[in-house]
Write a protein that holds these residues in place. Structure first.
Motif, PDB file in Angstrom:
ATOM      1  N   VAL A 151       0.915  -1.119   0.208  1.00 16.96           N
ATOM      2  CA  VAL A 151       0.085   0.075  -0.132  1.00 16.96           C
ATOM      3  C   VAL A 151       0.860   1.279  -0.015  1.00 16.96           C
ATOM      4  N   ILE A 152       0.799   2.061  -1.155  1.00 19.33           N
ATOM      5  CA  ILE A 152       1.622   3.101  -1.021  1.00 19.33           C
ATOM      6  C   ILE A 152       0.859   4.350  -0.716  1.00 19.33           C
ATOM      7  N   LEU A 153       1.184   5.036   0.380  1.00 16.70           N
ATOM      8  CA  LEU A 153       0.395   6.151   0.782  1.00 16.70           C
ATOM      9  C   LEU A 153       0.969   7.589   0.083  1.00 16.70           C
ATOM     10  N   THR A 154       0.310   8.098  -0.841  1.00 18.26           N
ATOM     11  CA  THR A 154       0.674   8.918  -1.725  1.00 18.26           C
ATOM     12  C   THR A 154      -0.140  10.138  -1.578  1.00 18.26           C
ATOM     13  N   GLY A 155       0.074  11.087  -2.558  1.00 20.89           N
ATOM     14  CA  GLY A 155      -0.788  12.214  -2.392  1.00 20.89           C
ATOM     15  C   GLY A 155      -0.795  13.071  -3.572  1.00 20.89           C
ATOM     16  N   GLY A 156      -0.740  14.533  -3.576  1.00 12.12           N
ATOM     17  CA  GLY A 156      -0.539  15.267  -2.574  1.00 12.12           C
ATOM     18  C   GLY A 156       0.925  14.896  -2.031  1.00 12.12           C
ATOM     19  N   GLU A 157       0.728  15.315  -0.723  1.00 15.51           N
ATOM     20  CA  GLU A 157       2.033  15.143   0.252  1.00 15.51           C
ATOM     21  C   GLU A 157       1.433  14.421   1.504  1.00 15.51           C
ATOM     22  N   PRO A 158       1.415  13.182   1.437  1.00 23.64           N
ATOM     23  CA  PRO A 158       0.881  12.504   2.666  1.00 23.64           C
ATOM     24  C   PRO A 158       1.283  12.859   4.016  1.00 23.64           C
ATOM     25  N   LEU A 159       2.624  13.515   4.099  1.00 20.42           N
ATOM     26  CA  LEU A 159       2.918  13.827   5.536  1.00 20.42           C
ATOM     27  C   LEU A 159       2.068  15.136   6.238  1.00 20.42           C
ATOM     28  N   LEU A 160       1.351  15.741   5.270  1.00 16.88           N
ATOM     29  CA  LEU A 160       0.288  16.658   5.689  1.00 16.88           C
ATOM     30  C   LEU A 160      -0.959  16.194   6.372  1.00 16.88           C
ATOM     31  N   ARG A 161      -1.242  14.922   6.263  1.00 13.52           N
ATOM     32  CA  ARG A 161      -2.263  14.246   7.154  1.00 13.52           C
ATOM     33  C   ARG A 161      -1.676  14.259   8.501  1.00 13.52           C
ATOM     34  N   PRO A 162      -2.305  14.962   9.447  1.00 19.34           N
ATOM     35  CA  PRO A 162      -2.093  14.706  10.829  1.00 19.34           C
ATOM     36  C   PRO A 162      -2.241  13.191  11.495  1.00 19.34           C
TER      37      PRO A 162
END
Length: 361
Positions: free
Chosen positions: A71-82
């Motif tokens: 599972v690739i957590l991608t975005g946007g920028e995934p680190l902007l999700r708290p």
């Protein structure tokens, strides 16, 4: 992230080619950069309708019922999700291989530590220029290059494997050997090249798309680097590479086996809808992030139901459905052509790949 693909069982029947191996999940469309080629045209949000924490954790449950994909957590920028590390930890606990595609600029020593704690196995960071000026121009923000290298430094120190991703356009084609060398010098485990698919903001730089001939030449060069680098090399959105690999191996008197060519021997070019799918920030499931076809909505039906019964997915799994020269090609089962480029060019996702110079035998 595909160089780490493992084959996974699929308990929901034996539909042809439906073993789920990889999910790219646009966990948010919010982003701190403004890249000229962005599929999502992502920028600073907020974006309405993004899945909340509970919906994300539920989706991981549903994915887990279908198989054990990466599972690739991608975005946007995934680190902007708290809640990004709560989501990553949940996936890890379920036995899913969780990886992430940040742009690197937000990775601090603390963030890198949280990645490790949440079970992130690998990150991909895009480097689209061999130097600060060219990368920052591509990324649309001054300081993006230094930020990416700084993020890599923190990830490396924390012991996280990282790969370099590069989207190839006319403006950086001549820099690809230098970017590969940079990836080696930085200590990456892999270099993945992506051929531009003109969707999102990428539509507006379609004049930067390389020609079919340049494409062929670049992929042949990439094949030749296998003998010169220790990095795992992967061509993405470049399905013709799997034809070229077999043509070159045959010419060199080599057989294409797992031992000689690793996962490139067992995978195929376009995996959209066959071993791979994309989930948008609002829960819409697509064959890939570049092919904007709604195959189902995880807020209204189960992920397993979408994966197993979507008419679009089922049509993509039958290679006899392909049209034009792709339908006639002897390499269609290992290449498949880029379905997203076909769709952008013709409005038909089963049409022939427009950026292919090969004439089927």
């Amino acid at each position: 992230m595909k160089s780490d693909i493992h084959h996974s069982s699929h308990p929901h029947g034996d539909k042809k080619g439906s073993s789920l191996r990889l999910v790219a999940w646009e966990i948010t469309r919010n982003c701190n950069l403004s890249c000229i080629h962005c599929r999502a045209s992502a920028t600073r949000g907020p974006y309405t309708g993004e899945l909340d924490t509970d919906a994300c954790l539920s989706l991981l449950d549903q994915i887990n019922q279908v198989g054990k994909p990466i599972v690739i957590l991608t975005g946007g920028e995934p680190l902007l999700r708290p809640d990004i590390f709560e989501i990553a930890s949940c996936g890890t606990q379920k036995g899913l291989r969780m990886v992430m595609a940040p742009n690197g600029t937000l990775i601090t020593e603390k963030i890198a530590g949280r990645m490790v704690d949440s079970g992130i196995k690998r990150i991909s960071i895009s480097i689209d220029g061999a130097d600060k000026k060219s990368h920052d121009r591509f990324r649309g923000v001054d300081g993006a290059y230094e930020g990416a290298l700084n993020g890599i430094k923190h990830a490396k120190k924390a012991g996280i494997d990282f790969q370099i991703n590069t989207t190839i356009t006319r403006s950086n084609l001549h820099q690809i050997p230098d970017i590969l060398k940079l990836a080696e010098n930085l200590g990456a485990v892999a270099h993945h090249i992506f051929l531009l698919v003109p969707t999102g903001r990428g539509k507006y730089i379609v004049d930067q798309e390389i020609t079919a001939e340049e494409y062929e030449k670049t992929l042949n060069w990439f094949y030749e680097q296998m003998d010169t680098t220790s990095l795992q090399l992967k061509a993405t959105c470049a399905p013709h590479y799997y034809r070229i690999l077999r043509q070159r191996a045959k010419k060199d008197g080599k057989s294409v086996t797992f031992e000689t060519h690793g996962l490139d021997a067992v995978t195929r070019g376009c995996l959209g809808g066959t071993g791979f799918c994309f989930i948008s920030h609002t829960g819409i499931v697509q064959p890939c992030g570049f092919l904007h076809l709604n195959c189902g909505d995880v807020t209204k039906q189960s992920f397993a139901d979408i994966w197993d019964t979507s008419d679009i997915f089922l049509s993509l799994r039958n290679y006899d459905n392909m049209k034009g020269k792709c339908g006639k090609c002897e390499f269609k089962k290992v290449c498949g052509g880029c379905r997203a480029r076909a769709y952008e060019a013709t409005g038909d996702y089963l049409a022939e790949e427009p950026l292919c110079s090969y004439i089927p035998a």
